[in-house]
Design a protein around this motif. Structure first.
Motif, mmCIF file in Angstrom:
data_model
loop_
_atom_site.group_PDB
_atom_site.id
_atom_site.type_symbol
_atom_site.label_atom_id
_atom_site.label_comp_id
_atom_site.label_asym_id
_atom_site.label_seq_id
_atom_site.Cartn_x
_atom_site.Cartn_y
_atom_site.Cartn_z
ATOM 1 N N MET A 9 0.832 -1.177 0.000
ATOM 2 C CA MET A 9 0.000 0.000 0.000
ATOM 3 C C MET A 9 0.883 1.249 0.000
ATOM 4 N N LYS A 10 0.549 2.209 -0.840
ATOM 5 C CA LYS A 10 1.307 3.445 -0.976
ATOM 6 C C LYS A 10 0.999 4.383 0.180
ATOM 7 N N ASN A 11 2.048 4.994 0.754
ATOM 8 C CA ASN A 11 1.863 6.015 1.787
ATOM 9 C C ASN A 11 1.333 7.279 1.139
ATOM 10 N N GLU A 12 0.405 7.930 1.814
ATOM 11 C CA GLU A 12 -0.220 9.140 1.293
ATOM 12 C C GLU A 12 0.346 10.373 1.993
ATOM 13 N N ILE A 13 0.371 11.474 1.277
ATOM 14 C CA ILE A 13 0.763 12.749 1.854
ATOM 15 C C ILE A 13 -0.380 13.236 2.725
ATOM 16 N N LYS A 14 -0.043 13.686 3.919
ATOM 17 C CA LYS A 14 -1.097 14.177 4.814
ATOM 18 C C LYS A 14 -1.345 15.659 4.571
ATOM 19 N N ASN A 15 -2.582 16.053 4.783
ATOM 20 C CA ASN A 15 -2.916 17.463 4.722
ATOM 21 C C ASN A 15 -2.290 18.157 5.916
ATOM 22 N N LEU A 16 -1.827 19.375 5.718
ATOM 23 C CA LEU A 16 -1.196 20.124 6.790
ATOM 24 C C LEU A 16 -2.228 20.721 7.735
ATOM 25 N N GLN A 17 -1.781 20.924 8.962
ATOM 26 C CA GLN A 17 -2.574 21.626 9.965
ATOM 27 C C GLN A 17 -1.638 22.497 10.787
ATOM 28 N N LYS A 18 -2.200 23.381 11.567
ATOM 29 C CA LYS A 18 -1.383 24.270 12.388
ATOM 30 C C LYS A 18 -0.398 23.445 13.207
ATOM 31 N N GLY A 19 0.833 23.939 13.297
ATOM 32 C CA GLY A 19 1.872 23.237 14.038
ATOM 33 C C GLY A 19 2.747 22.355 13.172
ATOM 34 N N ASP A 20 2.308 22.061 11.943
ATOM 35 C CA ASP A 20 3.131 21.244 11.045
ATOM 36 C C ASP A 20 4.316 22.065 10.540
ATOM 37 N N LYS A 21 5.347 21.344 10.103
ATOM 38 C CA LYS A 21 6.604 21.990 9.733
ATOM 39 C C LYS A 21 6.789 22.081 8.223
ATOM 40 N N ILE A 22 7.138 23.287 7.792
ATOM 41 C CA ILE A 22 7.473 23.561 6.399
ATOM 42 C C ILE A 22 8.943 23.976 6.362
ATOM 43 N N ARG A 23 9.707 23.382 5.462
ATOM 44 C CA ARG A 23 11.097 23.806 5.286
ATOM 45 C C ARG A 23 11.226 24.495 3.927
ATOM 46 N N LYS A 29 1.814 12.947 -5.052
ATOM 47 C CA LYS A 29 1.277 14.258 -5.404
ATOM 48 C C LYS A 29 2.276 15.352 -5.027
ATOM 49 N N SER A 30 2.116 16.500 -5.663
ATOM 50 C CA SER A 30 2.880 17.692 -5.317
ATOM 51 C C SER A 30 2.011 18.893 -5.671
ATOM 52 N N ILE A 31 2.497 20.078 -5.323
ATOM 53 C CA ILE A 31 1.708 21.294 -5.587
ATOM 54 C C ILE A 31 2.502 22.225 -6.496
ATOM 55 N N HIS A 32 1.961 22.456 -7.685
ATOM 56 C CA HIS A 32 2.527 23.439 -8.603
ATOM 57 C C HIS A 32 1.929 24.769 -8.177
ATOM 58 N N GLY A 33 2.684 25.511 -7.369
ATOM 59 C CA GLY A 33 2.126 26.721 -6.780
ATOM 60 C C GLY A 33 3.162 27.798 -6.558
ATOM 61 N N THR A 34 2.708 28.879 -5.988
ATOM 62 C CA THR A 34 3.541 30.050 -5.772
ATOM 63 C C THR A 34 4.703 29.764 -4.821
ATOM 64 N N VAL A 35 5.703 30.610 -4.889
ATOM 65 C CA VAL A 35 6.938 30.435 -4.118
ATOM 66 C C VAL A 35 7.254 31.721 -3.346
ATOM 67 N N PRO A 36 8.103 31.628 -2.309
ATOM 68 C CA PRO A 36 8.450 32.815 -1.523
ATOM 69 C C PRO A 36 8.913 34.014 -2.351
ATOM 70 N N LEU A 37 9.580 33.771 -3.462
ATOM 71 C CA LEU A 37 10.005 34.868 -4.327
ATOM 72 C C LEU A 37 8.839 35.787 -4.671
ATOM 73 N N ASN A 38 7.631 35.220 -4.750
ATOM 74 C CA ASN A 38 6.447 35.964 -5.183
ATOM 75 C C ASN A 38 5.445 36.277 -4.082
ATOM 76 N N PHE A 39 5.654 35.792 -2.872
ATOM 77 C CA PHE A 39 4.635 35.950 -1.829
ATOM 78 C C PHE A 39 4.222 37.408 -1.616
ATOM 79 N N GLU A 40 5.174 38.318 -1.605
ATOM 80 C CA GLU A 40 4.851 39.729 -1.332
ATOM 81 C C GLU A 40 3.950 40.338 -2.402
#
Length: 154
Positions: free
Chosen positions: A1-15, A125-136
């Motif tokens: 069985m393939k491991n799934e990516i979990k949805n984030l919630q407050k307190g989770d870590k982003i690097r 899965k992954s997210i094709h989305g915005t990056v810190p360069l553009n956040f502002e």
């Protein structure tokens, strides 16, 4: 069985990593502060703010940062600071075994798409989305769209 990516919630870590070109320090800290205000723990990789020619670090440094984030089971998402040519330089040297055991979101666009393609080959899965360069300059709606994707909301 393939491991799934979990949805984030407050307190989770982003690097935040910079696998390619140099990124402006203020853009990275703006993104870090914004995400921390949303309740996430945010780390900046060791060489994210580095400089080697027009890259954020040497190939080895950028590879090391990305691999460390892939391997760290406490990291729930890897946010690429920006795209750029340097991504292709490290793609084939990355080891994905830890990622497959403990999958996490990888976020970015432009040359980050090389990583998205590899992740698709690995049937994850992954997210094709915005990056810190553009956040502002992103609209509040664009930032909220990214947060919604991370949290598994529409």
């Amino acid at each position: 069985m393939k491991n799934e990516i979990k949805n984030l919630q407050k307190g989770d870590k982003i690097r935040i990593v910079a696998p390619a070109k140099i990124v402006d320090k203020s853009a990275v800290f703006f993104a870090k502060n914004l995400l921390e205000e949303r309740g996430y723990k945010v780390e900046i990789s060791e060489h994210c703010l580095g400089s080697y020619h027009f890259f954020s670090g040497t190939i080895h440094e950028r590879l090391s940062d990305f691999q460390s984030a892939l391997d760290d089971e406490t990291v729930d998402a890897i946010l690429c600071a920006r795209g750029g040519y340097g991504c292709v330089q490290i793609l084939d040297s990355l080891q994905w075994a830890s990622f497959l055991r403990h999958p996490k979101w990888i976020i970015g666009y432009s040359d980050i798409t090389f990583f998205h393609a590899r992740i698709t080959q690995l049937e994850q899965k992954s997210i094709h989305g915005t990056v810190p360069l553009n956040f502002e300059t992103n609209t509040p709606e664009a930032i909220q769209s990214l947060i919604n994707a991370l949290e598994g909301k529409e």
